[in-house]
Design a protein around this motif. Structure first.
Motif, mmCIF file in Angstrom:
data_model
loop_
_atom_site.group_PDB
_atom_site.id
_atom_site.type_symbol
_atom_site.label_atom_id
_atom_site.label_comp_id
_atom_site.label_asym_id
_atom_site.label_seq_id
_atom_site.Cartn_x
_atom_site.Cartn_y
_atom_site.Cartn_z
ATOM 1 N N MET A 1 0.832 -1.201 0.000
ATOM 2 C CA MET A 1 0.000 0.000 0.000
ATOM 3 C C MET A 1 0.875 1.263 0.000
ATOM 4 O O MET A 1 0.586 2.207 -0.701
ATOM 5 N N GLU A 2 1.917 1.237 0.804
ATOM 6 C CA GLU A 2 2.773 2.406 0.910
ATOM 7 C C GLU A 2 3.516 2.678 -0.397
ATOM 8 O O GLU A 2 3.724 3.829 -0.768
ATOM 9 N N ASN A 3 3.908 1.632 -1.110
ATOM 10 C CA ASN A 3 4.610 1.819 -2.381
ATOM 11 C C ASN A 3 3.729 2.503 -3.413
ATOM 12 O O ASN A 3 4.209 3.329 -4.187
ATOM 13 N N SER A 4 2.449 2.181 -3.422
ATOM 14 C CA SER A 4 1.557 2.804 -4.399
ATOM 15 C C SER A 4 1.403 4.297 -4.122
ATOM 16 O O SER A 4 1.217 5.081 -5.050
ATOM 17 N N TYR A 5 1.518 4.692 -2.868
ATOM 18 C CA TYR A 5 1.466 6.106 -2.512
ATOM 19 C C TYR A 5 2.630 6.851 -3.150
ATOM 20 O O TYR A 5 2.460 7.911 -3.747
ATOM 21 N N PHE A 6 3.836 6.290 -3.049
ATOM 22 C CA PHE A 6 5.025 6.931 -3.616
ATOM 23 C C PHE A 6 4.988 6.934 -5.135
ATOM 24 O O PHE A 6 5.404 7.904 -5.770
#
Length: 52
Positions: A1-6
């Motif tokens: 999830m965090e990677n998609s934010y970046f």
């Protein structure tokens, strides 16, 4: 999830750089600004006038 934010934030910065170049502004400066401000930079860029 965090990677998609970046990934989304980086994609937005690239889109802003292209939009800035279309308005005869520095794509690199707007890319870097977009990395810091994100959607706020997009809003500002949409409001600024095209340079002649």
């Amino acid at each position: 999830m965090e990677n998609s934010y970046f990934v989304g934030w980086g994609t937005l910065a690239l889109i802003n750089a292209g939009l800035a170049q279309g308005k005869n502004r520095s794509g690199l400066n707007w890319f870097l600004l977009s990395l810091l401000l994100g959607p706020l930079a997009t809003f500002i860029l949409v409001l600024v006038e095209k340079r002649g």
